[in-house]
Design an enzyme around this catalytic site. Structure first.
Site, mmCIF file in Angstrom:
data_model
loop_
_atom_site.group_PDB
_atom_site.id
_atom_site.type_symbol
_atom_site.label_atom_id
_atom_site.label_comp_id
_atom_site.label_asym_id
_atom_site.label_seq_id
_atom_site.Cartn_x
_atom_site.Cartn_y
_atom_site.Cartn_z
ATOM 1 N N VAL A 59 0.806 -1.229 0.000
ATOM 2 C CA VAL A 59 0.000 0.000 0.000
ATOM 3 C C VAL A 59 0.835 1.274 0.000
ATOM 4 O O VAL A 59 0.300 2.372 -0.133
ATOM 5 C CB VAL A 59 -1.050 0.024 1.149
ATOM 6 N N ASN A 84 -5.547 0.556 7.617
ATOM 7 C CA ASN A 84 -5.035 -0.035 8.857
ATOM 8 C C ASN A 84 -3.572 -0.458 8.777
ATOM 9 O O ASN A 84 -2.898 -0.503 9.810
ATOM 10 C CB ASN A 84 -5.926 -1.250 9.200
ATOM 11 N N SER A 136 -2.265 5.804 16.259
ATOM 12 C CA SER A 136 -1.687 5.153 17.444
ATOM 13 C C SER A 136 -1.536 6.203 18.535
ATOM 14 O O SER A 136 -1.366 7.398 18.240
ATOM 15 C CB SER A 136 -0.309 4.593 17.082
ATOM 16 N N TYR A 150 7.759 6.974 13.537
ATOM 17 C CA TYR A 150 6.436 6.351 13.781
ATOM 18 C C TYR A 150 5.509 7.366 14.453
ATOM 19 O O TYR A 150 4.354 7.537 14.041
ATOM 20 C CB TYR A 150 6.627 5.104 14.647
ATOM 21 N N ALA A 152 5.679 10.604 14.315
ATOM 22 C CA ALA A 152 5.350 11.682 13.367
ATOM 23 C C ALA A 152 4.304 11.212 12.365
ATOM 24 O O ALA A 152 3.349 11.936 12.050
ATOM 25 C CB ALA A 152 6.619 12.138 12.640
ATOM 26 N N LYS A 154 2.077 8.838 12.748
ATOM 27 C CA LYS A 154 0.776 8.612 13.383
ATOM 28 C C LYS A 154 0.101 9.938 13.736
ATOM 29 O O LYS A 154 -1.133 10.028 13.738
ATOM 30 C CB LYS A 154 0.934 7.713 14.611
HETATM 31 P P1 NAD Z 1 0.141 -6.498 12.542
HETATM 32 O O1 NAD Z 1 1.609 -6.539 12.311
HETATM 33 O O2 NAD Z 1 -0.531 -7.643 13.214
HETATM 34 O O3 NAD Z 1 -0.623 -6.240 11.161
HETATM 35 C C1 NAD Z 1 -0.194 -5.266 10.246
HETATM 36 C C2 NAD Z 1 -0.501 -5.768 8.843
HETATM 37 O O4 NAD Z 1 -0.093 -4.737 7.924
HETATM 38 C C3 NAD Z 1 0.280 -7.049 8.489
HETATM 39 O O5 NAD Z 1 -0.591 -8.021 7.952
HETATM 40 C C4 NAD Z 1 1.280 -6.561 7.462
HETATM 41 O O6 NAD Z 1 1.644 -7.554 6.486
HETATM 42 C C5 NAD Z 1 0.528 -5.388 6.824
HETATM 43 N N1 NAD Z 1 1.432 -4.463 6.132
HETATM 44 C C6 NAD Z 1 2.600 -3.957 6.587
HETATM 45 N N2 NAD Z 1 3.182 -3.214 5.633
HETATM 46 C C7 NAD Z 1 2.361 -3.245 4.568
HETATM 47 C C8 NAD Z 1 2.419 -2.668 3.267
HETATM 48 N N3 NAD Z 1 3.452 -1.901 2.883
HETATM 49 N N4 NAD Z 1 1.400 -2.915 2.412
HETATM 50 C C9 NAD Z 1 0.359 -3.696 2.791
HETATM 51 N N5 NAD Z 1 0.248 -4.274 3.995
HETATM 52 C C10 NAD Z 1 1.247 -4.047 4.873
HETATM 53 O O7 NAD Z 1 -0.091 -5.148 13.347
HETATM 54 P P2 NAD Z 1 -1.386 -4.512 14.061
HETATM 55 O O8 NAD Z 1 -1.018 -4.291 15.464
HETATM 56 O O9 NAD Z 1 -2.618 -5.226 13.733
HETATM 57 O O10 NAD Z 1 -1.363 -3.070 13.369
HETATM 58 C C11 NAD Z 1 -2.474 -2.529 12.672
HETATM 59 C C12 NAD Z 1 -2.434 -1.011 12.813
HETATM 60 O O11 NAD Z 1 -2.622 -0.669 14.186
HETATM 61 C C13 NAD Z 1 -1.115 -0.358 12.394
HETATM 62 O O12 NAD Z 1 -1.380 0.826 11.685
HETATM 63 C C14 NAD Z 1 -0.431 -0.062 13.729
HETATM 64 O O13 NAD Z 1 0.478 1.004 13.610
HETATM 65 C C15 NAD Z 1 -1.635 0.277 14.576
HETATM 66 N N6 NAD Z 1 -1.408 0.158 16.015
HETATM 67 C C16 NAD Z 1 -1.051 -1.027 16.597
HETATM 68 C C17 NAD Z 1 -0.825 -1.075 17.972
HETATM 69 C C18 NAD Z 1 -0.415 -2.353 18.664
HETATM 70 O O14 NAD Z 1 -0.063 -2.281 19.863
HETATM 71 N N7 NAD Z 1 -0.442 -3.510 18.027
HETATM 72 C C19 NAD Z 1 -0.987 0.079 18.738
HETATM 73 C C20 NAD Z 1 -1.375 1.269 18.128
HETATM 74 C C21 NAD Z 1 -1.589 1.301 16.758
#
Ligand code: NAD
Length: 245
Positions: A59, A84, A136, A150, A152, A154
């Site tokens: 993406v 996401n 986040s 990260y 910046a 978010k």
């Molecule tokens: P995760 O690693 O389980 O899932 C992230 C998904 O994004 C993976 O399937 C990965 O393959 C995909 N991805 C990564 N780079 C990509 C790219 N260039 N193109 C397409 N797909 C891509 O992580 P998660 O925790 O489910 O994260 C989801 C969102 O939530 C993210 O934006 C993350 O920053 C945010 N977030 C997570 C947390 C946490 O504690 N897990 C906290 C705050 C925010």
């Protein structure tokens, strides 16, 4: 007249919050097709339901996103996009190279522009649609485990959400979810946190546990539904009360 199939697009849908969101969207009868765009090599093998279309798509790459959105628009109307996909890394500012800066900005912020740019104008013309951007707590407070890139990126999601909400009103509602620490591979299987650190973090959260992916997915689903019909440009925190302290 036969209605076109309704499509929801979820990026990063192969794992964690994205995967739980795919499941939530499938459970209601609003969407005929849920499209998962993910960079994971085996994304197509991760889903068996015939209402899910998995695309191996980076993406951060505007051309790949544009081709995928065009293909989907040939099959129906995209009514919802959940931005996401994301990734975090730790780097001390003195070691943070320009390439790594761009990499993290691209995956966490530019990717959301790519989806909005390619999918939102058609929603606006049809006078209906939802955009949901995942940010986040790092964007509000600075990241505890990741780098400043990260944080910046978010924080950039907040401005992108509010700007889009203004431009796309009154037809497309645009909102943002701000998760706290979530039990997904990003937090648990990366080198951002040790197991002990995660336990300590959970103890500090007023609700005394990390979020499960579905805790966040339910809020995402709500914001992309008629229950939230009078909400746009909102930043909704889902962090078990962590922002209280
Ligand atoms: P995760 O690693 O389980 O899932 C992230 C998904 O994004 C993976 O399937 C990965 O393959 C995909 N991805 C990564 N780079 C990509 C790219 N260039 N193109 C397409 N797909 C891509 O992580 P998660 O925790 O489910 O994260 C989801 C969102 O939530 C993210 O934006 C993350 O920053 C945010 N977030 C997570 C947390 C946490 O504690 N897990 C906290 C705050 C925010």
């Amino acid at each position: 007249m036969v209605e076109e199939p309704s499509i929801a697009v979820i990026t990063g849908g192969a794992s964690g919050i994205g995967r739980a969101t795919v499941t939530r969207f499938l459970e209601d009868d609003v969407y005929d097709l849920v499209a998962c765009l993910d960079i994971a090599e085996d994304v197509e093998k991760r889903f068996e339901d015939e209402s899910i279309r998995a695309f191996r798509c980076d993406v951060t790459d505007h051309d790949q996103v544009s081709e995928t959105i065009s293909e989907l628009e040939g099959e129906g109307r995209i009514d919802a996009v959940v931005n996401n996909a994301g990734f975090s890394k730790y780097s001390w500012i003195g070691d943070l190279s320009p390439d790594e800066w761009r990499e993290i900005i691209d995956i966490n912020l530019t990717s959301q522009y790519n989806l909005a740019h390619t999918a939102a104008p058609a929603m606006y013309e049809r006078e209906h649609g939802y955009l949901l951007n995942v940010s986040s707590g790092a964007g509000k407070r600075g990241s505890a485990s990741g780098g400043v890139h990260y944080s910046a990126a978010k924080a950039g999601v907040f401005g992108l959400t509010k700007g889009l909400a203004k431009q796309l009103s009154p037809y497309v509602r645009v909102n943002c979810v701000i998760p706290g620490l979530v039990d997904t591979p990003l937090a648990t299987d990366s080198n951002l946190w040790t197991e002990t650190e995660l336990e300590e973090q959970a103890e500090r959260i007023p609700l005394k546990r990390l979020a499960q992916p579905d805790d966040v997915a339910r809020v995402i689903h709500f914001l992309c539904d008629e229950g939230a019909s009078y909400m746009t440009g909102e930043l909704v925190t889902v962090d078990g009360g962590s922002s209280l302290s």
